[in-house]
Design a protein around this motif. Sequence first.
Motif, mmCIF file in Angstrom:
data_model
loop_
_atom_site.group_PDB
_atom_site.id
_atom_site.type_symbol
_atom_site.label_atom_id
_atom_site.label_comp_id
_atom_site.label_asym_id
_atom_site.label_seq_id
_atom_site.Cartn_x
_atom_site.Cartn_y
_atom_site.Cartn_z
ATOM 1 N N ALA A 26 0.838 -1.207 0.000
ATOM 2 C CA ALA A 26 0.000 0.000 0.000
ATOM 3 C C ALA A 26 0.873 1.257 0.000
ATOM 4 O O ALA A 26 0.616 2.211 -0.742
ATOM 5 N N LEU A 27 1.937 1.243 0.828
ATOM 6 C CA LEU A 27 2.823 2.415 0.920
ATOM 7 C C LEU A 27 3.548 2.672 -0.391
ATOM 8 O O LEU A 27 3.656 3.814 -0.850
ATOM 9 N N LEU A 28 4.037 1.590 -0.990
ATOM 10 C CA LEU A 28 4.777 1.767 -2.239
ATOM 11 C C LEU A 28 3.849 2.243 -3.354
ATOM 12 O O LEU A 28 4.232 3.079 -4.171
ATOM 13 N N ARG A 29 2.638 1.708 -3.366
ATOM 14 C CA ARG A 29 1.687 2.191 -4.381
ATOM 15 C C ARG A 29 1.442 3.688 -4.187
ATOM 16 O O ARG A 29 1.367 4.447 -5.149
ATOM 17 N N ALA A 30 1.313 4.108 -2.922
ATOM 18 C CA ALA A 30 1.083 5.538 -2.655
ATOM 19 C C ALA A 30 2.299 6.378 -3.045
ATOM 20 O O ALA A 30 2.176 7.562 -3.350
ATOM 21 N N SER A 31 3.491 5.744 -3.049
ATOM 22 C CA SER A 31 4.705 6.503 -3.366
ATOM 23 C C SER A 31 4.712 6.983 -4.809
ATOM 24 O O SER A 31 5.493 7.851 -5.176
ATOM 25 N N ALA A 32 3.841 6.435 -5.629
ATOM 26 C CA ALA A 32 3.746 6.912 -7.011
ATOM 27 C C ALA A 32 3.111 8.295 -7.066
ATOM 28 O O ALA A 32 3.165 8.972 -8.084
ATOM 29 N N TYR A 33 2.504 8.721 -5.952
ATOM 30 C CA TYR A 33 1.759 9.978 -5.959
ATOM 31 C C TYR A 33 2.489 11.118 -5.259
ATOM 32 O O TYR A 33 1.967 12.223 -5.162
ATOM 33 N N GLY A 34 3.657 10.855 -4.720
ATOM 34 C CA GLY A 34 4.354 11.936 -4.019
ATOM 35 C C GLY A 34 5.635 11.425 -3.394
ATOM 36 O O GLY A 34 6.064 10.303 -3.642
ATOM 37 N N ASN A 35 6.225 12.275 -2.550
ATOM 38 C CA ASN A 35 7.536 11.980 -1.982
ATOM 39 C C ASN A 35 7.404 11.223 -0.653
ATOM 40 O O ASN A 35 7.692 11.751 0.407
ATOM 41 N N VAL A 36 6.945 9.957 -0.762
ATOM 42 C CA VAL A 36 6.781 9.129 0.437
ATOM 43 C C VAL A 36 8.145 8.605 0.881
ATOM 44 O O VAL A 36 8.953 8.181 0.061
ATOM 45 N N LYS A 37 8.395 8.670 2.187
ATOM 46 C CA LYS A 37 9.606 8.082 2.750
ATOM 47 C C LYS A 37 9.184 7.037 3.775
ATOM 48 O O LYS A 37 8.315 7.304 4.607
ATOM 49 N N LEU A 38 9.811 5.860 3.715
ATOM 50 C CA LEU A 38 9.446 4.777 4.628
ATOM 51 C C LEU A 38 10.259 4.868 5.910
ATOM 52 O O LEU A 38 11.468 5.089 5.870
ATOM 53 N N LEU A 39 9.597 4.658 7.033
ATOM 54 C CA LEU A 39 10.307 4.672 8.310
ATOM 55 C C LEU A 39 9.968 3.406 9.090
ATOM 56 O O LEU A 39 8.797 3.034 9.207
ATOM 57 N N PHE A 40 11.022 2.731 9.610
ATOM 58 C CA PHE A 40 10.798 1.505 10.378
ATOM 59 C C PHE A 40 11.033 1.767 11.867
ATOM 60 O O PHE A 40 12.101 2.246 12.251
ATOM 61 N N PRO A 41 10.046 1.443 12.708
ATOM 62 C CA PRO A 41 10.173 1.717 14.141
ATOM 63 C C PRO A 41 10.888 0.597 14.899
ATOM 64 O O PRO A 41 10.931 -0.542 14.431
ATOM 65 N N MET A 42 11.438 0.924 16.061
ATOM 66 C CA MET A 42 11.963 -0.077 17.000
ATOM 67 C C MET A 42 13.000 -1.010 16.383
ATOM 68 O O MET A 42 13.021 -2.201 16.677
ATOM 69 N N ILE A 43 13.846 -0.483 15.521
ATOM 70 C CA ILE A 43 14.927 -1.302 14.984
ATOM 71 C C ILE A 43 16.009 -1.376 16.070
ATOM 72 O O ILE A 43 16.434 -0.355 16.607
ATOM 73 N N SER A 44 16.425 -2.615 16.424
ATOM 74 C CA SER A 44 17.470 -2.753 17.455
ATOM 75 C C SER A 44 18.790 -3.224 16.875
ATOM 76 O O SER A 44 19.829 -3.064 17.511
ATOM 77 N N THR A 45 18.760 -3.855 15.710
ATOM 78 C CA THR A 45 20.007 -4.376 15.148
ATOM 79 C C THR A 45 20.079 -4.073 13.657
ATOM 80 O O THR A 45 19.057 -3.833 13.020
ATOM 81 N N VAL A 46 21.288 -4.106 13.143
ATOM 82 C CA VAL A 46 21.470 -3.898 11.707
ATOM 83 C C VAL A 46 20.762 -5.021 10.945
ATOM 84 O O VAL A 46 20.178 -4.807 9.882
ATOM 85 N N ASP A 47 20.762 -6.208 11.547
ATOM 86 C CA ASP A 47 20.124 -7.338 10.887
ATOM 87 C C ASP A 47 18.622 -7.103 10.710
ATOM 88 O O ASP A 47 18.062 -7.401 9.661
ATOM 89 N N GLU A 48 17.975 -6.550 11.738
ATOM 90 C CA GLU A 48 16.534 -6.263 11.612
ATOM 91 C C GLU A 48 16.295 -5.282 10.468
ATOM 92 O O GLU A 48 15.344 -5.413 9.708
ATOM 93 N N TRP A 49 17.156 -4.291 10.401
ATOM 94 C CA TRP A 49 17.034 -3.309 9.319
ATOM 95 C C TRP A 49 17.136 -4.012 7.959
ATOM 96 O O TRP A 49 16.374 -3.748 7.047
ATOM 97 N N ARG A 50 18.108 -4.926 7.854
ATOM 98 C CA ARG A 50 18.294 -5.608 6.563
ATOM 99 C C ARG A 50 17.105 -6.498 6.246
ATOM 100 O O ARG A 50 16.691 -6.598 5.092
ATOM 101 N N GLN A 51 16.564 -7.161 7.283
ATOM 102 C CA GLN A 51 15.369 -7.972 7.035
ATOM 103 C C GLN A 51 14.239 -7.100 6.513
ATOM 104 O O GLN A 51 13.520 -7.467 5.584
ATOM 105 N N ALA A 52 14.082 -5.931 7.131
ATOM 106 C CA ALA A 52 12.990 -5.036 6.730
ATOM 107 C C ALA A 52 13.184 -4.567 5.297
ATOM 108 O O ALA A 52 12.254 -4.605 4.485
#
Lengths: 84, 610
Positions: free
Chosen positions: B377-403
């Motif tokens: 849904a977010l990526l589809r909306a990104s076609a309409y403007g300058n959407v930036k994705l933010l991931f909450p509660m990341i504790s490790t670099v690995d979690e970030w990479r999984q996301a």
Amino acid sequence: MKKKYTVMNPSGIHARPALKIVEAAVRHSSDSYLVKDGASFFAKSLVNMISIGAKFGDVIEVVAEGEDSQAAVEAIGAVLTAEH
Amino acid sequence: MQLKGIPASAGLSWGRAMQVPASARQPEADTIASLLVPAELDRFDAAVKQSGDALAAIRTSLLAHGRTEEADIIEVQLYLLADGELIGKARDKIEKAHFSCQAALQEAMSEALGMLHRLDPVSFKERAPDIEDVIQRILRALRGEKGVLEEIVGTESLILLCDNLSPSEAVLLDPRTIAGVAVVHGSATSHFAIIARSIGIPAVVGIGADLRSIRDGQTVLIDGSNGTLTVDPPARQLAEDRQAVSAAGGCKPQGALPLPLQTAGDDRPLLMSNISSVSEAVAAQNYGADGIGLFRTEFLFMGRENFPSEDEQFEAYRAVVSAFPAQTPIVIRTMDVGGDKPLSLLKLEEEDNPFLGNRGMRISLKRQDLLRTQLRALLRASAYGNVKLLFPMISTVDEWRQATAVVEQVQSELAQSCIPFNRHIERGVMIEVPSAAIMADRLAREADFFSIGTNDLIQYTMAANRNSPSMKELLDPLQPALLRLIHRIIRCAHDLNKKGEHMRRDGGRDRRRAASARHGPGRFQRRQRVVIVHRMAAQPAIGSLGQGLLEAGGRGRNGSGRRAVRPPIRRKSFSGALPYKLLDRFSICKSDSPARGPALVGAGPAGGAS
């Protein structure tokens, strides 16, 4: 009259579906019960329905006795198997 | 005298204190003589009927005003009132066991709550207040008492002081009479807090027993943004605050900011709004926000019986994006539930300490079905403007990479189905766990921006529950340990900017080299790491810190290594002329220039959880 149903709502039987079950049950004169893990819950009671804690995929038996028991069971079954 | 609590609904107002006494259990015999049973039953039935009539009237009035969510709360209570297993059982106890009405109701309530807690502990937290509320209503009717708010007449601005406010009472809050509410107990996520926010009444919760020391009629200044209550404020302060509020057109300011946000130099920080609904995006745009610093999407998931579908989410995200001109930055955070924001839909296991348990990205990575739907849904909306994705509660670099791996999978699915989306969507980390702050240098290599969630960062760094009134001192945002961490986060982000490090989409060296070889270094776009700091800089008490953050953010951003010395923000444009309520609803970011997008620091989102 009794019939088993599988809960199809991905979020289980929560506030809104619980209310819908009570709505369906009180429309019928038969008293109906939901049986889960051997415990039975009175379908005309919201307190009972919010306590049942049924999750997606749980199998629940609906039991009703009375003139319109079949209609009551089916109405409740429809809520249990609804995906929303 | 000043009291401190937890901010629950932003805004500044003042009025006369009104203490609402706690409804105590009356000294009344638990059982009655059999002769009195018929009369007791009549009393009981009359009280139940009176309660039902009152609830039905409230519901009709809410529906007439289009407040359907609040009407649903009342509908649940109406069903509870008709429930044979609750009210019927209480009646049986009078009839068969000769209980008094009060004892019967209380017994039936504890049985119902006991069953709910035993069988479905997760929904217990959400539903128990409804059951208690209904029983309390009948008890009040039996005693001939009215509800807290039904007794209030007149139009005087009142600051209500009470132990707690039940859902059915909260829906009756009338902004014309009630200027603010302060509560001894409670949390920022209770029904009451949500309702106060939706109708714009400032509220502070969790103040503790000190609240009871205020006398009726004393003047109280309530600041729902900072969570403070000032009793008998100096006339000067009141006058200043009055001016501040009226300068922005009253408690609910309309229209543009009174002054453009501008430093004494040529710097023009971006002032972005933090929102949790589409309607707030529209309001933010009306206020003149430069964008959305944080869209808390979890509110799309709350208070409903099923998860919002991809299309429904897409419509919400697109509506937010469409509220602003095309290039406006819109930072959207993926669902951040758990901790103080339980989501009964998820049927999570109850944990001893939810703040240290399943929260935010930890849940999303376990429930990748939900994450994928949201990302589509977010990526589809990104076609309409300058959407930036933010991931909450990341504790490790690995979690970030999984996301980010999931983002890339969803992107390729969309590409295969020829669904438009922004292939260069920016992805950021919400830094709110100390481990992420410590690893900020590594995260900075892979993320496009950082967003600092100071609320949680404080509580995790200081090991102090942010909802605990007795932890106030540890939760001071000026704690040196916290300042060091924030400094580190900002430095890590800007160190990379200074080096002109290329943005990496894949987190790996090889792909980057390959990309450089293909396009040549000149073609590979250089990115500024962006830091957004939530919740702090705009608060007057820490204004100097706010300036410090803005200055820190300004250093070395231009890639030349030149240390730009930033003149302090002109205070007037920050706090003097703006009502705190307004400030509290925004994040502040600094930008290189409007055309190049934001490049740093922000402040103070709306009251409540971030």
